[in-house]
Design an enzyme around this catalytic site. Structure first.
Site, PDB file in Angstrom:
ATOM      1  N   CYS A  54       0.820  -1.206   0.000  1.00 26.88           N
ATOM      2  CA  CYS A  54       0.000   0.000   0.000  1.00 26.88           C
ATOM      3  C   CYS A  54       0.860   1.265   0.000  1.00 26.88           C
ATOM      4  O   CYS A  54       1.979   1.275   0.509  1.00 26.88           O
ATOM      5  CB  CYS A  54      -0.957   0.066   1.178  1.00 26.88           C
ATOM      6  SG  CYS A  54      -2.038  -1.371   1.342  1.00 26.88           S
TER       7      CYS A  54
ATOM      8  N   ARG B 137       3.664   0.002  -4.937  1.00 27.14           N
ATOM      9  CA  ARG B 137       3.437  -0.591  -3.617  1.00 27.14           C
ATOM     10  C   ARG B 137       2.093  -1.293  -3.517  1.00 27.14           C
ATOM     11  O   ARG B 137       1.819  -1.998  -2.539  1.00 27.14           O
ATOM     12  CB  ARG B 137       3.515   0.496  -2.537  1.00 27.14           C
ATOM     13  CG  ARG B 137       4.849   1.191  -2.445  1.00 27.14           C
ATOM     14  CD  ARG B 137       4.815   2.273  -1.386  1.00 27.14           C
ATOM     15  NE  ARG B 137       4.716   1.692  -0.062  1.00 27.14           N
ATOM     16  CZ  ARG B 137       5.752   1.437   0.724  1.00 27.14           C
ATOM     17  NH1 ARG B 137       6.978   1.705   0.321  1.00 27.14           N
ATOM     18  NH2 ARG B 137       5.582   0.915   1.919  1.00 27.14           N
TER      19      ARG B 137
ATOM     20  N   TRP C 192      -2.913  -2.535  -1.696  1.00 26.63           N
ATOM     21  CA  TRP C 192      -2.662  -3.953  -1.916  1.00 26.63           C
ATOM     22  C   TRP C 192      -3.488  -4.677  -0.873  1.00 26.63           C
ATOM     23  O   TRP C 192      -3.251  -4.552   0.320  1.00 26.63           O
ATOM     24  CB  TRP C 192      -1.179  -4.263  -1.749  1.00 26.63           C
ATOM     25  CG  TRP C 192      -0.805  -5.663  -2.115  1.00 26.63           C
ATOM     26  CD1 TRP C 192      -0.473  -6.149  -3.344  1.00 26.63           C
ATOM     27  CD2 TRP C 192      -0.706  -6.781  -1.216  1.00 26.63           C
ATOM     28  NE1 TRP C 192      -0.179  -7.494  -3.283  1.00 26.63           N
ATOM     29  CE2 TRP C 192      -0.315  -7.912  -1.978  1.00 26.63           C
ATOM     30  CE3 TRP C 192      -0.910  -6.947   0.148  1.00 26.63           C
ATOM     31  CZ2 TRP C 192      -0.130  -9.171  -1.426  1.00 26.63           C
ATOM     32  CZ3 TRP C 192      -0.731  -8.207   0.708  1.00 26.63           C
ATOM     33  CH2 TRP C 192      -0.347  -9.296  -0.081  1.00 26.63           C
TER      34      TRP C 192
ATOM     35  N   ASN D 196      -1.742   1.734   6.054  1.00 28.29           N
ATOM     36  CA  ASN D 196      -0.905   0.669   5.522  1.00 28.29           C
ATOM     37  C   ASN D 196      -0.533  -0.226   6.680  1.00 28.29           C
ATOM     38  O   ASN D 196      -0.032   0.253   7.697  1.00 28.29           O
ATOM     39  CB  ASN D 196       0.358   1.255   4.868  1.00 28.29           C
ATOM     40  CG  ASN D 196       1.284   0.187   4.319  1.00 28.29           C
ATOM     41  OD1 ASN D 196       0.880  -0.945   4.136  1.00 28.29           O
ATOM     42  ND2 ASN D 196       2.522   0.561   4.053  1.00 28.29           N
ATOM     43  N   GLY D 197      -0.772  -1.527   6.556  1.00 26.42           N
ATOM     44  CA  GLY D 197      -0.468  -2.453   7.642  1.00 26.42           C
ATOM     45  C   GLY D 197      -1.639  -3.364   7.930  1.00 26.42           C
ATOM     46  O   GLY D 197      -2.595  -3.450   7.149  1.00 26.42           O
TER      47      GLY D 197
ATOM     48  N   GLU E 280      16.871 -17.239  -8.862  1.00 28.07           N
ATOM     49  CA  GLU E 280      16.461 -15.863  -9.153  1.00 28.07           C
ATOM     50  C   GLU E 280      15.837 -15.765 -10.544  1.00 28.07           C
ATOM     51  O   GLU E 280      14.833 -15.065 -10.738  1.00 28.07           O
ATOM     52  CB  GLU E 280      17.665 -14.928  -9.018  1.00 28.07           C
ATOM     53  CG  GLU E 280      17.405 -13.477  -9.383  1.00 28.07           C
ATOM     54  CD  GLU E 280      16.372 -12.794  -8.508  1.00 28.07           C
ATOM     55  OE1 GLU E 280      15.960 -11.670  -8.876  1.00 28.07           O
ATOM     56  OE2 GLU E 280      15.953 -13.360  -7.475  1.00 28.07           O
TER      57      GLU E 280
ATOM     58  N   LYS F 138      11.974 -14.489 -11.304  1.00 24.51           N
ATOM     59  CA  LYS F 138      11.636 -13.382 -12.197  1.00 24.51           C
ATOM     60  C   LYS F 138      10.564 -13.806 -13.194  1.00 24.51           C
ATOM     61  O   LYS F 138       9.615 -13.072 -13.460  1.00 24.51           O
ATOM     62  CB  LYS F 138      12.885 -12.894 -12.967  1.00 24.51           C
ATOM     63  CG  LYS F 138      13.923 -12.176 -12.127  1.00 24.51           C
ATOM     64  CD  LYS F 138      13.532 -10.767 -11.760  1.00 24.51           C
ATOM     65  CE  LYS F 138      12.947 -10.612 -10.404  1.00 24.51           C
ATOM     66  NZ  LYS F 138      13.617 -11.057  -9.234  1.00 24.51           N
TER      67      LYS F 138
ATOM     68  N   GLU G 216       7.171 -14.191 -11.442  1.00 24.57           N
ATOM     69  CA  GLU G 216       6.600 -12.924 -10.977  1.00 24.57           C
ATOM     70  C   GLU G 216       5.873 -12.172 -12.081  1.00 24.57           C
ATOM     71  O   GLU G 216       4.798 -11.621 -11.850  1.00 24.57           O
ATOM     72  CB  GLU G 216       7.714 -12.023 -10.419  1.00 24.57           C
ATOM     73  CG  GLU G 216       8.216 -12.413  -9.049  1.00 24.57           C
ATOM     74  CD  GLU G 216       9.320 -11.489  -8.578  1.00 24.57           C
ATOM     75  OE1 GLU G 216       9.287 -11.079  -7.406  1.00 24.57           O
ATOM     76  OE2 GLU G 216      10.226 -11.165  -9.369  1.00 24.57           O
TER      77      GLU G 216
ATOM     78  N   HIS H 149      16.900 -36.163  -8.987  1.00 21.26           N
ATOM     79  CA  HIS H 149      16.169 -36.554  -7.782  1.00 21.26           C
ATOM     80  C   HIS H 149      14.721 -36.067  -7.823  1.00 21.26           C
ATOM     81  O   HIS H 149      14.162 -35.693  -6.788  1.00 21.26           O
ATOM     82  CB  HIS H 149      16.886 -36.030  -6.539  1.00 21.26           C
ATOM     83  CG  HIS H 149      18.235 -36.630  -6.336  1.00 21.26           C
ATOM     84  ND1 HIS H 149      18.447 -37.806  -5.669  1.00 21.26           N
ATOM     85  CD2 HIS H 149      19.456 -36.217  -6.760  1.00 21.26           C
ATOM     86  CE1 HIS H 149      19.731 -38.092  -5.662  1.00 21.26           C
ATOM     87  NE2 HIS H 149      20.375 -37.148  -6.326  1.00 21.26           N
TER      88      HIS H 149
ATOM     89  N   LYS I  23       5.698  -4.113  -4.249  1.00 24.11           N
ATOM     90  CA  LYS I  23       7.148  -3.975  -4.187  1.00 24.11           C
ATOM     91  C   LYS I  23       7.712  -4.249  -2.799  1.00 24.11           C
ATOM     92  O   LYS I  23       8.688  -4.957  -2.649  1.00 24.11           O
ATOM     93  CB  LYS I  23       7.534  -2.560  -4.633  1.00 24.11           C
ATOM     94  CG  LYS I  23       9.039  -2.305  -4.691  1.00 24.11           C
ATOM     95  CD  LYS I  23       9.678  -3.107  -5.795  1.00 24.11           C
ATOM     96  CE  LYS I  23      11.165  -2.882  -5.877  1.00 24.11           C
ATOM     97  NZ  LYS I  23      11.783  -3.797  -6.838  1.00 24.11           N
TER      98      LYS I  23
END
Length: 614
Positions: free
Chosen positions: A2, A27, A75, A101-102, A487, A491, A494, A510, A609
């Site tokens: 947020c 955000r 968000w 926010n929270g 990584e 990416k 996402e 395996h 983010k």
């Protein structure tokens, strides 16, 4: 999560608030809203589901006058994304409006108590509970807004950054924070409010970062006042923010992510500036100089991080263990904080976070501090919570990262970890002078070599079209390349929404080898390092099962090019620095696959983010 924006002063608030929301949209972008005390004295709240553009369209025929207002981009945590659940939220009388926010963890108990007292609710959010609680306290106890906020927050369990306005007092904003960032900008006869400094820097470079448990009383025509939740006045620490506005714009690129990929040579040069001196073959970190005893006497390093920062930590582990001969553990902060870890005063905990506000990493830092460990922070955002909570640390200095999928922050974190390992190894005497000088020289050349890799962008864009059909990807690497595989897979997940997994190449047998067929693209990092021959064997195993292999190889490789379906060549460097080069084509591959699929690269669904809530 947020984004919060606020303004009070002599200018029209609405354009400032909207511009601020656009700067903070990374955000959260499930919904957006604005609350203004209009010129006629009314409190007008406008909200819309979706992005800030939807809010602007909705407001086109509404009264958006006024020189005081608060705004929010969301968000979703409590309540699905909708105009009703969007912020700001009115109190029952519509005298108050709040943004938040929270997460208010005890919102359900508070809500039931308020309902029992006859309070009516309009939304499913925890945030509305807070504004209703503030108003109830104001009315029942006949208190002013500041005092009512203090009383209400004393009853709240959870994390928050809030801003609240009262139409009966159009010259004041009350803002407060606990475990969620909030910044107040100080202008000429005006004040600005933001979750970070990005919506503020266009108007002023003077900011105050609110500390946990503090409340800002922002009143028109008066100096900023900060008090604790108990009413004790706090000393103001005014900081100067140095952000180039150009860093907050796309600069001709179609997306922030592509811009930030291409910024990496300059970013890493900035990261190393004043720290890596190739003329004297030296790496200097002030934290190592100032806290040499604590760092060199450590029996163990524990790296705590989340997401991309955790992958950087895995590379840092190998670097520190190899060069410094100190045991290193890498922990997901979200797991570390809850599993009663064994931490001693002889441990050094390294906390890595791009934003410096990651909730789980902050909590891990606090846990480690309570156990007496020495805390080293690695962050990008100057003035954020983690740098303020740690004993020492290093900024990565890569500039604001707006794209939700991290790119330059990852390479910046790996660069700082490399410099830390080099500086410690030299002090400990665990590296030969010849090896030290060789790594320093190669590190200095990395930005120029990244520029060479970036020239592959058009070719990778063409290659990406071939793989937009894929529903699954496998990424393989060994040694220093294994975290790069993780990584690269992250990416792709996402921003393209293609399922992807990163694995140590030897672990393919395996389990994951069962998934390989002609529809499974397999990305293999196969640079010419100590395990090159073993990786060739892994590639042959994939090809034997008709898998499509995209190989990342060292320049001039003439072996894998005859086996793999596609080959991307990288400039040669030493093994421990290969992640800084190998990650670049994987960033570009993920970007171009997502673009080919017509997806929103900078704002992928369900992501934000900075994860400032659990």
């Amino acid at each position: 999560m947020c984004g919060i924006v606020g303004y009070i002063g002599h200018q029209d608030a609405f354009p400032i608030l909207i511009k601020g929301l656009r700067r903070l949209e990374y955000r959260g972008y499930d919904s957006a809203g604005v609350a203004l005390i209009n010129d006629d004295g009314n409190l007008n709240v406008c909200k819309a589901k979706g992005k800030v553009d939807n809010l602007v369209e909705y407001c086109s025929d509404k009264n958006v006058s006024g020189t005081i207002g608060i705004a929010h981009t969301r968000w979703a945590t409590h309540g699905e994304p909708s105009a009703v659940n969007a912020h700001p939220h009115y109190s029952e009388s519509k005298n108050l409006a709040i943004i938040h926010n929270g997460i208010i963890e005890n919102y359900a108990d508070l809500k039931e108590k308020l309902k029992a007292k006859g309070v009516q609710f309009r939304s499913d959010t925890d945030t509305e509970v807070l504004v209703q609680l503030v108003e109830y306290i104001m009315e029942k106890k006949e208190l002013d807004l500041l005092t009512a906020v203090q009383v209400a927050l004393y009853q709240v369990i959870g994390a928050y950054a809030i801003a609240i306005i009262d139409k009966r007092d159009p010259d004041q904003i009350i803002a407060a924070r606990k475990q969620s960032p909030l910044v107040v900008g100080i202008g000429e006869d005006e004040f600005f409010l933001g979750s970070d400094a990005t919506p503020i820097v266009e108007y002023t470079d003077k900011v105050v970062y609110l500390e946990d448990g503090n409340i800002a009383v922002i009143r028109r025509g008066e100096d900023l006042k900060v008090v604790s939740i108990l009413g004790e006045e706090q000393e103001l620490a005014v900081k100067k923010v140095d952000i180039n506005l150009g860093q907050l714009e796309k600069g001709g690129f179609p997306h922030f992510m592509l811009k930030e990929i291409f910024e990496q040579p300059d970013c890493l040069t900035n990261c190393m500036r004043g720290r890596v001196n190739v003329d004297t073959d030296n790496v200097v970190l002030s934290a190592v100089i100032d806290y040499k005893r604590q760092l060199l006497s450590a029996r163990r390093f524990i790296i705590v991080a989340c997401g991309t920062s955790w992958h950087a930590g895995l590379i840092g582990k190998q670097m520190i263990e190899q060069l410094c001969r100190i045991p290193v553990e890498v922990e997901y902060a979200s797991e570390f904080r809850y599993r009663h870890p064994v931490i001693t005063k002889e441990d050094v905990v390294i906390a890595i976070s791009q934003s410096g506000e990651t909730a789980d990493t902050l909590a891990a830092v606090q846990l480690a501090k309570e156990a007496g460990a020495f805390i080293y922070g690695i962050c990008n955002a100057i003035g954020s919570s983690i740098p303020r909570a740690t004993d020492t640390g290093s900024y990565i200095h890569v500039g604001p990262e707006i794209g939700v999928a991290s790119t330059k922050a990852f390479t910046g974190q790996v660069t700082v970890l490399t410099m830390l390992a080099l500086a410690l190894a030299k002090e400990k005497g665990t590296i030969s002078n010849e090896d030290y000088m060789h790594i320093v020289k190669e590190l200095h050349e990395i930005p120029a070599k990244i520029k060479e890799v970036l020239r592959l962008n058009d070719r990778i864009a063409d290659l990406s079209r071939t793989f937009t059909y894929a529903r699954n990807f496998l990424y393989l690497g060994r040694g220093f390349s294994y975290p790069v595989a993780l990584e690269g897979a992250l990416k792709l997940k996402e921003i393209s929404y293609i399922h992807a997994e990163g694995y140590p190449a030897a672990e393919m047998k395996h389990g994951p080898i069962a998934l390989i067929d002609s529809d499974m693209p397999v990305v293999v990092i196969a640079t010419h390092n100590a395990m090159y021959e073993k990786v060739i064997s892994n590639i042959q195993e994939v090809k034997a099962r008709k898998g499509k292999v995209i190989a990342i190889v060292s320049e001039g490789d003439d072996t894998i090019s005859h086996i793999a379906d596609e080959v991307i060549e990288l400039p040669d460097t030493i093994e421990c620095l290969e992640p800084l080069l190998a990650t670049i084509p994987l960033q570009m591959l993920a970007y171009h696959v997502a673009v080919c699929k017509g997806l929103n690269v900078d704002q992928p669904r369900n992501l934000a983010k900075s994860v400032t809530v659990e």
